[in-house]
Each structure stands twice: as C-alpha cells, then as structure tokens.
Design a protein around this motif. Structure first.
Motif, PDB file in Angstrom:
ATOM      1  N   UNK A  61       0.866  -1.182   0.000  1.00  0.00           N
ATOM      2  CA  UNK A  61       0.000   0.000   0.000  1.00  0.00           C
ATOM      3  C   UNK A  61       0.899   1.228   0.000  1.00  0.00           C
ATOM      4  N   UNK A  62       0.606   2.199  -0.841  1.00  0.00           N
ATOM      5  CA  UNK A  62       1.465   3.384  -0.914  1.00  0.00           C
ATOM      6  C   UNK A  62       0.628   4.653  -1.061  1.00  0.00           C
ATOM      7  N   UNK A  63       1.029   5.676  -0.339  1.00  0.00           N
ATOM      8  CA  UNK A  63       0.405   6.989  -0.494  1.00  0.00           C
ATOM      9  C   UNK A  63       0.932   7.651  -1.754  1.00  0.00           C
ATOM     10  N   UNK A  64       0.029   8.063  -2.640  1.00  0.00           N
ATOM     11  CA  UNK A  64       0.436   8.632  -3.933  1.00  0.00           C
ATOM     12  C   UNK A  64       0.472  10.162  -3.909  1.00  0.00           C
ATOM     13  N   UNK A  65       0.280  10.751  -2.753  1.00  0.00           N
ATOM     14  CA  UNK A  65       0.272  12.197  -2.668  1.00  0.00           C
ATOM     15  C   UNK A  65      -1.141  12.738  -2.553  1.00  0.00           C
ATOM     16  N   UNK A  91      -1.166  -1.111  -4.139  1.00  0.00           N
ATOM     17  CA  UNK A  91      -2.425  -0.376  -4.050  1.00  0.00           C
ATOM     18  C   UNK A  91      -2.145   1.083  -3.696  1.00  0.00           C
ATOM     19  N   UNK A  92      -2.492   1.994  -4.586  1.00  0.00           N
ATOM     20  CA  UNK A  92      -2.291   3.406  -4.329  1.00  0.00           C
ATOM     21  C   UNK A  92      -3.487   4.036  -3.637  1.00  0.00           C
ATOM     22  N   UNK A  93      -3.208   4.896  -2.671  1.00  0.00           N
ATOM     23  CA  UNK A  93      -4.249   5.643  -1.978  1.00  0.00           C
ATOM     24  C   UNK A  93      -3.824   7.103  -1.858  1.00  0.00           C
ATOM     25  N   UNK A  94      -4.781   8.000  -1.940  1.00  0.00           N
ATOM     26  CA  UNK A  94      -4.497   9.415  -1.733  1.00  0.00           C
ATOM     27  C   UNK A  94      -4.004   9.623  -0.303  1.00  0.00           C
ATOM     28  N   UNK A  95      -2.890  10.314  -0.166  1.00  0.00           N
ATOM     29  CA  UNK A  95      -2.326  10.577   1.155  1.00  0.00           C
ATOM     30  C   UNK A  95      -3.310  11.312   2.049  1.00  0.00           C
ATOM     31  N   UNK A  96      -4.056  12.248   1.492  1.00  0.00           N
ATOM     32  CA  UNK A  96      -5.043  12.988   2.281  1.00  0.00           C
ATOM     33  C   UNK A  96      -6.125  12.057   2.818  1.00  0.00           C
ATOM     34  N   UNK A  97      -6.472  11.021   2.045  1.00  0.00           N
ATOM     35  CA  UNK A  97      -7.468  10.048   2.517  1.00  0.00           C
ATOM     36  C   UNK A  97      -6.961   9.296   3.745  1.00  0.00           C
ATOM     37  N   UNK A  98      -5.654   9.021   3.768  1.00  0.00           N
ATOM     38  CA  UNK A  98      -5.084   8.360   4.933  1.00  0.00           C
ATOM     39  C   UNK A  98      -5.163   9.235   6.171  1.00  0.00           C
ATOM     40  N   UNK A  99      -4.887  10.522   6.001  1.00  0.00           N
ATOM     41  CA  UNK A  99      -4.999  11.460   7.115  1.00  0.00           C
ATOM     42  C   UNK A  99      -6.440  11.587   7.584  1.00  0.00           C
TER      43      UNK A  99
END
Length: 220
Positions: A61-65, A91-99
């Motif tokens: 899983x990686x934050x894509x920015x 699997x890419x995820x928006x970094x802001x979504x993680x926050x």
C-alpha cells in the motif's frame, strides 16, 4: 493478508504492517530531508518488530500524494520495486485520505478538512464529509484563497497548523500515518473497492523547469 504500507508524501516517513484486521507494527519519523535515507531502515524495523520477512507480504500500500516531487517519489519507487520483486499487487491511496481516516480514529466524525504543507505558502487540501468520504478532488491553493470554502470546519494535517488564521480549529493528527493508510486499504480490499495506480499525484509542475528560449549549440 499481510499489507506493507509506506508513505513519503509529507515530512513523515511512515511504514506499517497490517494483517487485514489490525496493525502488527509501525514506524513514524518526521524529517522532510531524509526520506530516502530513512525509509528502508524503517521497513526493516517494522518487519523485525512483527517477526516476519518481506517475502510474507501479500500486498503493498502506498500513499500517492499529493506531495512535493522528491519525497513523494521515494515511497512510490520503493513500493513499486517491492511489488515487482515479490510479485504482489501495489495499491495506491491518496495521502489525504489516509490522514482523514486517521482523523476518524482520533474522534473526528465530519465534515472536516485535511490540509498538508505544499510549500510556496500553499497547502494540499480536500474536504471530507466523514473519515471515509472525500468531497471532490484534492487541490493545491494558497490558504487565503480557500478560506470561505473551509470556514467553520475543523481541520487536520500540518498545513492546518501552519495557517491558523484560515484553519482556527486545527486538530490532530498532524502527520500522515501508514498504519491508518493500511487499515483503510484493508477495508477497501474487503469491500472490493478500486485503488489508484502507484503514480505520483503532484497537482502542479516541479520547481525545476527547462529554460525558455535557450540557445542551442550544435557542432559544425
């Protein structure tokens, strides 16, 4: 399921291992200038703490920015390399979504704003209806230009703390958490949701530009 999550889109170099139900181990260090130096040792630390090896990982899983050019690419290149070597999906995820997901774990229900530092006196930001539901696409703007859009909303992320005149109700978390990113990915995998490709979400051009009207010198 054994997910290895990494994110270097913000000053945080963050890594976590998740088994689909809970976080087994995590590492979080904040140093905007040492992403490349800190990431791999953090991966080794997390694997050792969990008592497992990289070969056991079933997905990355990686934050894509969005995030600054250099730091963001460290995580993306590392994630894609691990996936290729192990033969597992990334699997890419928006970094802001993680926050936003981490904000939910901290007790924020919504609506709220996530804002990270974009430098140049700007923020990367997005509005959320709740910790799992983003409203629209991430954007990069000067805080004063979005004041009306975020007025009255609590905000999380380093960008919110940097501009209290626009985000007076800034709350934790300040930095990205790979543990939250991994937990969000586990939920989405269980529901069959789609992921982003592991490509950088910059939102603006890099600082380095090819000069215009430069003189081309060719041999005679």
């Amino acid at each position: 399921m054994l997910l290895l999550a990494v994110d270097t889109a913000t000053p945080a170099v963050t890594v976590a291992l998740h088994d689909g139900e809970s976080v087994l181990a995590e590492s979080n260090q904040v140093d905007a200038r040492r992403h490349g130096e800190l990431l791999l040792p953090s991966v080794h630390q997390v694997l050792a703490e969990a008592g497992t090896k990289l070969e056991a990982v079933t997905g990355i899983v990686v934050g894509v920015g969005p995030g600054p050019y250099t730091g963001l690419r460290v995580g993306l290149v590392t994630a894609s390399t691990f996936a290729a070597v192990l033969g597992v999906p990334v699997h890419g995820l928006c970094t802001l979504d993680g926050l936003a997901y981490a904000a939910g774990a901290a007790g924020i229900e919504g609506p709220f704003t996530v804002a990270t530092d974009a430098r140049r006196k700007e923020v990367y930001w997005a509005r959320y209806e709740d910790p799992r539901t983003r409203v629209g696409e991430p954007a990069v703007d000067r805080p004063a230009d979005i004041a009306e859009q975020v007025a009255g909303l609590p905000a999380v992320g380093q960008g919110a703390l940097l501009y209290p005149e626009v985000f007076p109700d800034a709350r934790a978390p300040e930095h990205q958490s790979a543990a939250a990113l991994a937990a969000l990915a586990a939920e989405r995998l269980a529901s069959g949701a789609e992921f982003l490709p592991p490509t950088p979400l910059y939102l603006r051009r890099p600082d380095a530009q090819v000069p215009k009207n430069y003189k081309v010198v060719t041999p005679k």
